[in-house]
Design a protein around this motif. Sequence first.
Motif, PDB file in Angstrom:
ATOM      1  N   ILE A  32       0.940  -1.153   0.127  1.00  0.00           N
ATOM      2  CA  ILE A  32      -0.054   0.086   0.261  1.00  0.00           C
ATOM      3  C   ILE A  32       0.842   1.301  -0.031  1.00  0.00           C
ATOM      4  CG2 ILE A  32      -1.562   1.395   1.286  1.00  0.00           C
ATOM      5  CD1 ILE A  32      -2.666  -1.376   2.305  1.00  0.00           C
ATOM      6  N   GLY A  33       0.667   2.128  -0.913  1.00  0.00           N
ATOM      7  CA  GLY A  33       1.588   3.420  -0.895  1.00  0.00           C
ATOM      8  C   GLY A  33       0.742   4.603  -0.943  1.00  0.00           C
ATOM      9  N   HIS A  34       1.186   5.677  -0.517  1.00  0.00           N
ATOM     10  CA  HIS A  34       0.662   6.977  -0.680  1.00  0.00           C
ATOM     11  C   HIS A  34       1.715   7.922  -1.145  1.00  0.00           C
ATOM     12  CE1 HIS A  34       2.645   7.161   3.262  1.00  0.00           C
ATOM     13  NE2 HIS A  34       3.078   8.366   2.664  1.00  0.00           N
ATOM     14  N   LEU A  35       1.296   8.984  -1.939  1.00  0.00           N
ATOM     15  CA  LEU A  35       1.882   9.941  -2.412  1.00  0.00           C
ATOM     16  C   LEU A  35       3.068  10.788  -1.627  1.00  0.00           C
ATOM     17  CD1 LEU A  35      -0.469  11.558  -5.086  1.00  0.00           C
ATOM     18  CD2 LEU A  35       1.288   9.919  -5.383  1.00  0.00           C
ATOM     19  N   SER A  36       4.177  11.156  -1.894  1.00  0.00           N
ATOM     20  CA  SER A  36       4.810  11.959  -1.128  1.00  0.00           C
ATOM     21  C   SER A  36       4.432  13.433  -1.164  1.00  0.00           C
ATOM     22  CB  SER A  36       6.444  11.852  -1.593  1.00  0.00           C
ATOM     23  OG  SER A  36       6.520  12.596  -2.814  1.00  0.00           O
ATOM     24  N   GLY A  37       4.792  14.288  -0.104  1.00  0.00           N
ATOM     25  CA  GLY A  37       4.345  15.606  -0.072  1.00  0.00           C
ATOM     26  C   GLY A  37       4.767  16.575  -1.252  1.00  0.00           C
ATOM     27  N   ARG A  63       4.029  -1.007   3.787  1.00  0.00           N
ATOM     28  CA  ARG A  63       3.534   0.303   3.314  1.00  0.00           C
ATOM     29  C   ARG A  63       4.606   1.092   2.841  1.00  0.00           C
ATOM     30  NH1 ARG A  63      -1.282   2.024   5.443  1.00  0.00           N
ATOM     31  NH2 ARG A  63      -2.331   0.457   6.605  1.00  0.00           N
ATOM     32  N   GLY A  64       4.410   1.979   2.228  1.00  0.00           N
ATOM     33  CA  GLY A  64       5.615   3.201   1.342  1.00  0.00           C
ATOM     34  C   GLY A  64       4.940   4.217   0.779  1.00  0.00           C
ATOM     35  N   ARG A  65       5.923   4.912   0.423  1.00  0.00           N
ATOM     36  CA  ARG A  65       5.779   6.250  -0.189  1.00  0.00           C
ATOM     37  C   ARG A  65       6.123   6.354  -1.557  1.00  0.00           C
ATOM     38  NH1 ARG A  65       9.335   9.346   2.974  1.00  0.00           N
ATOM     39  NH2 ARG A  65       7.979   9.389   4.824  1.00  0.00           N
ATOM     40  N   ILE A  66       5.224   6.877  -2.259  1.00  0.00           N
ATOM     41  CA  ILE A  66       5.351   7.110  -3.965  1.00  0.00           C
ATOM     42  C   ILE A  66       6.208   8.185  -3.945  1.00  0.00           C
ATOM     43  CG2 ILE A  66       4.496   7.165  -6.216  1.00  0.00           C
ATOM     44  CD1 ILE A  66       2.090   5.513  -5.174  1.00  0.00           C
ATOM     45  N   VAL A  67       7.385   8.116  -4.450  1.00  0.00           N
ATOM     46  CA  VAL A  67       8.395   9.539  -4.556  1.00  0.00           C
ATOM     47  C   VAL A  67       8.536   9.712  -5.878  1.00  0.00           C
ATOM     48  CG1 VAL A  67       9.453   8.967  -2.207  1.00  0.00           C
ATOM     49  CG2 VAL A  67      10.533   8.004  -4.361  1.00  0.00           C
ATOM     50  N   GLU A  68       8.242   8.909  -6.721  1.00  0.00           N
ATOM     51  CA  GLU A  68       8.620   9.418  -8.314  1.00  0.00           C
ATOM     52  C   GLU A  68       7.708   8.748  -9.223  1.00  0.00           C
ATOM     53  OE1 GLU A  68      12.225   9.281 -11.328  1.00  0.00           O
ATOM     54  OE2 GLU A  68      12.609   8.323  -9.211  1.00  0.00           O
ATOM     55  N   ARG A  69       7.056   9.201 -10.166  1.00  0.00           N
ATOM     56  CA  ARG A  69       6.525   8.589 -11.574  1.00  0.00           C
ATOM     57  C   ARG A  69       7.234   8.543 -12.633  1.00  0.00           C
ATOM     58  NH1 ARG A  69       2.704  11.714 -14.600  1.00  0.00           N
ATOM     59  NH2 ARG A  69       1.907  10.048 -16.313  1.00  0.00           N
ATOM     60  N   LYS A  70       7.517   7.384 -13.138  1.00  0.00           N
ATOM     61  CA  LYS A  70       8.189   7.375 -14.361  1.00  0.00           C
ATOM     62  C   LYS A  70       7.766   7.786 -15.732  1.00  0.00           C
ATOM     63  CE  LYS A  70      11.297   4.189 -16.980  1.00  0.00           C
ATOM     64  NZ  LYS A  70      11.790   2.605 -16.980  1.00  0.00           N
TER      65      LYS A  70
END
Length: 90
Positions: A32-37, A63-70
């Motif tokens: 499960i991930g959420h967007l970074s600030g 759980r993790g933080r999405i830090v980049e979208r390719k």
Amino acid sequence: MSQEDKLLFQGIVVESSKGIFRVKLENEHVIIGHLSGRMKKFKIRVLAGDEVTVELSPYDLTRGRIVERKKLETKKYVSKKAIKHKQYKK
């Protein structure tokens, strides 16, 4: 926790709803991930099927933080006329 303690993984977004994303990692685990600030600040949209980089804590690997979208490469539009006259080379 310092930046060196974070684990980075590549994955594909499987499902999204209300800012929470299900991401399938390279090693076939689903987290499960959420967007970074920063992604929220610049209003970067993430949809199902997007390739993302996820940052995980070594203490909770679910759980993790999405830090980049390719970024996906888009093809340029080539007119039929250019192809017909052999101005366009593949």
